[in-house]
Design a protein around this motif. Structure first.
Motif, PDB file in Angstrom:
ATOM      1  N   ARG A 112     -41.233  42.910  15.581  1.00 25.07           N
ATOM      2  CA  ARG A 112     -39.982  42.351  16.161  1.00 25.07           C
ATOM      3  C   ARG A 112     -38.884  43.260  15.745  1.00 25.07           C
ATOM      4  O   ARG A 112     -37.988  43.437  16.842  1.00 25.07           O
ATOM      5  N   ALA A 113     -38.670  43.638  14.567  1.00 22.52           N
ATOM      6  CA  ALA A 113     -37.523  44.510  14.226  1.00 22.52           C
ATOM      7  C   ALA A 113     -37.620  45.826  15.227  1.00 22.52           C
ATOM      8  O   ALA A 113     -36.399  46.097  15.649  1.00 22.52           O
ATOM      9  N   ALA A 114     -38.515  46.589  15.315  1.00 24.55           N
ATOM     10  CA  ALA A 114     -38.684  47.874  16.150  1.00 24.55           C
ATOM     11  C   ALA A 114     -38.192  47.279  17.778  1.00 24.55           C
ATOM     12  O   ALA A 114     -37.602  47.979  18.254  1.00 24.55           O
ATOM     13  N   ASP A 115     -38.722  46.008  18.129  1.00 29.61           N
ATOM     14  CA  ASP A 115     -38.330  45.703  19.398  1.00 29.61           C
ATOM     15  C   ASP A 115     -36.873  45.372  19.758  1.00 29.61           C
ATOM     16  O   ASP A 115     -36.261  45.862  20.515  1.00 29.61           O
ATOM     17  N   GLU A 116     -36.242  44.629  18.563  1.00 31.89           N
ATOM     18  CA  GLU A 116     -34.841  44.526  18.820  1.00 31.89           C
ATOM     19  C   GLU A 116     -34.060  45.796  18.853  1.00 31.89           C
ATOM     20  O   GLU A 116     -32.998  45.940  19.232  1.00 31.89           O
ATOM     21  N   LEU A 117     -34.473  46.562  17.667  1.00 37.45           N
ATOM     22  CA  LEU A 117     -33.667  47.853  17.814  1.00 37.45           C
ATOM     23  C   LEU A 117     -33.793  48.686  18.965  1.00 37.45           C
ATOM     24  O   LEU A 117     -32.719  49.312  19.343  1.00 37.45           O
ATOM     25  N   HIS A 118     -35.064  48.519  19.416  1.00 37.74           N
ATOM     26  CA  HIS A 118     -35.247  49.182  20.696  1.00 37.74           C
ATOM     27  C   HIS A 118     -34.306  48.744  21.705  1.00 37.74           C
ATOM     28  O   HIS A 118     -33.599  49.333  22.664  1.00 37.74           O
ATOM     29  N   ASP A 119     -34.175  47.518  21.768  1.00 38.40           N
ATOM     30  CA  ASP A 119     -33.633  46.733  23.113  1.00 38.40           C
ATOM     31  C   ASP A 119     -32.083  46.560  22.919  1.00 38.40           C
ATOM     32  O   ASP A 119     -31.364  46.481  23.737  1.00 38.40           O
ATOM     33  N   THR A 120     -31.589  46.391  21.721  1.00 35.86           N
ATOM     34  CA  THR A 120     -30.287  46.196  21.584  1.00 35.86           C
ATOM     35  C   THR A 120     -29.488  47.091  20.517  1.00 35.86           C
ATOM     36  O   THR A 120     -28.357  46.814  20.279  1.00 35.86           O
ATOM     37  N   SER A 121     -30.259  47.918  19.819  1.00 41.59           N
ATOM     38  CA  SER A 121     -29.715  48.895  18.854  1.00 41.59           C
ATOM     39  C   SER A 121     -29.024  48.169  17.463  1.00 41.59           C
ATOM     40  O   SER A 121     -28.320  48.530  17.115  1.00 41.59           O
ATOM     41  N   THR A 122     -29.699  46.701  17.398  1.00 44.60           N
ATOM     42  CA  THR A 122     -29.151  46.077  16.206  1.00 44.60           C
ATOM     43  C   THR A 122     -30.316  45.239  15.862  1.00 44.60           C
ATOM     44  O   THR A 122     -31.366  45.130  16.663  1.00 44.60           O
ATOM     45  N   LEU A 123     -30.095  44.465  14.910  1.00 48.67           N
ATOM     46  CA  LEU A 123     -31.033  43.244  14.487  1.00 48.67           C
ATOM     47  C   LEU A 123     -30.348  41.963  14.481  1.00 48.67           C
ATOM     48  O   LEU A 123     -29.055  41.699  14.053  1.00 48.67           O
ATOM     49  N   SER A 124     -31.180  40.860  15.074  1.00 48.95           N
ATOM     50  CA  SER A 124     -30.494  39.477  15.075  1.00 48.95           C
ATOM     51  C   SER A 124     -30.571  39.199  13.500  1.00 48.95           C
ATOM     52  O   SER A 124     -31.059  39.587  12.615  1.00 48.95           O
ATOM     53  N   ASP A 125     -29.719  38.049  13.360  1.00 45.96           N
ATOM     54  CA  ASP A 125     -29.576  37.572  11.855  1.00 45.96           C
ATOM     55  C   ASP A 125     -31.016  36.829  11.588  1.00 45.96           C
ATOM     56  O   ASP A 125     -31.172  37.093  10.474  1.00 45.96           O
ATOM     57  N   GLY A 126     -31.682  36.483  12.292  1.00 46.01           N
ATOM     58  CA  GLY A 126     -33.170  35.798  12.047  1.00 46.01           C
ATOM     59  C   GLY A 126     -34.039  36.922  11.432  1.00 46.01           C
ATOM     60  O   GLY A 126     -34.488  36.700  10.847  1.00 46.01           O
ATOM     61  N   VAL A 127     -34.217  37.963  12.265  1.00 57.63           N
ATOM     62  CA  VAL A 127     -35.082  39.139  12.022  1.00 57.63           C
ATOM     63  C   VAL A 127     -34.527  39.694  10.595  1.00 57.63           C
ATOM     64  O   VAL A 127     -35.336  40.047   9.831  1.00 57.63           O
ATOM     65  N   TRP A 128     -33.187  39.784  10.727  1.00 58.29           N
ATOM     66  CA  TRP A 128     -32.621  40.555   9.304  1.00 58.29           C
ATOM     67  C   TRP A 128     -33.018  39.776   8.061  1.00 58.29           C
ATOM     68  O   TRP A 128     -33.427  40.044   7.273  1.00 58.29           O
ATOM     69  N   ALA A 129     -32.750  38.355   8.093  1.00 59.23           N
ATOM     70  CA  ALA A 129     -33.216  37.330   7.072  1.00 59.23           C
ATOM     71  C   ALA A 129     -34.505  37.497   6.793  1.00 59.23           C
ATOM     72  O   ALA A 129     -35.028  37.414   5.716  1.00 59.23           O
TER      73      ALA A 129
END
Length: 169
Positions: A112-129
């Motif tokens: 999911r982290a790889a997905d978020e980085l790919h899609d948004t170039s950042t991480l949501s607070d939930g995935v970061w946590a």
């Protein structure tokens, strides 16, 4: 499709031969991607300098899950198949885990982290946590760097249309 840049064939300059020797197992021919990048010794050296192939702070399993997912999301069949063939067994990834890196939806937080980085170039607070509960700051930085590095590799392999390795998955 034909490669847009034909991979270099030896003999290589001492610098290029040395770069290949540092990253390739003894006796193994340099990857077509590396031989393609050898047209620019500067790019080859700089990318090898940032490749994070050394034993880092992440387990081999976690590294390979991130790399495989990033390559899959970038549509980089070349690099995905190289990593699936060369590293998935050493990383003790099951066939199901390897297949999951190409699935539409991901349950694993690394995927999911790889997905978020790919899609948004950042991480949501939930995935970061979630990541921060499992990984130290040095590992979090390595996660970000690995995903970014393999985006660069995907850009090169895809745009140059590097031909698949005969032995790759």
């Amino acid at each position: 499709m034909q490669p847009r840049i034909t991979p270099c064939e030896g003999p290589y300059t001492p610098e290029t031969a040395g770069a290949f020797a540092r990253v390739m197992p003894p006796g193994m021919e340099p990857l077509k991607l590396f031989k393609t990048m050898a047209h620019s010794p500067r790019v080859l050296q700089r990318l090898f300098a940032g490749n994070l192939l050394d034993p880092g702070t992440l387990s081999l399993r976690d590294r390979e899950m991130l790399i495989l997912r990033t390559c899959a999301r970038c549509g980089c069949d070349y690099e995905w198949s190289v990593h699936a063939a060369l590293f998935s067994q050493a990383a003790q990834l099951s066939a199901a885990e390897v297949a999951a890196t190409q699935a539409a939806n991901a349950d694993d937080v690394l995927l999911r982290a790889a997905d978020e980085l790919h899609d948004t170039s950042t991480l949501s607070d939930g995935v970061w946590a979630e990541l921060a509960q499992r990984y130290e700051p040095a590992q979090l930085l390595e996660i970000l760097a690995l995903c970014g590095y393999y985006h660069s590799i995907a850009f090169i392999a895809n745009a140059c249309r590097v031909a698949p390795e005969a032995w790759a998955a």
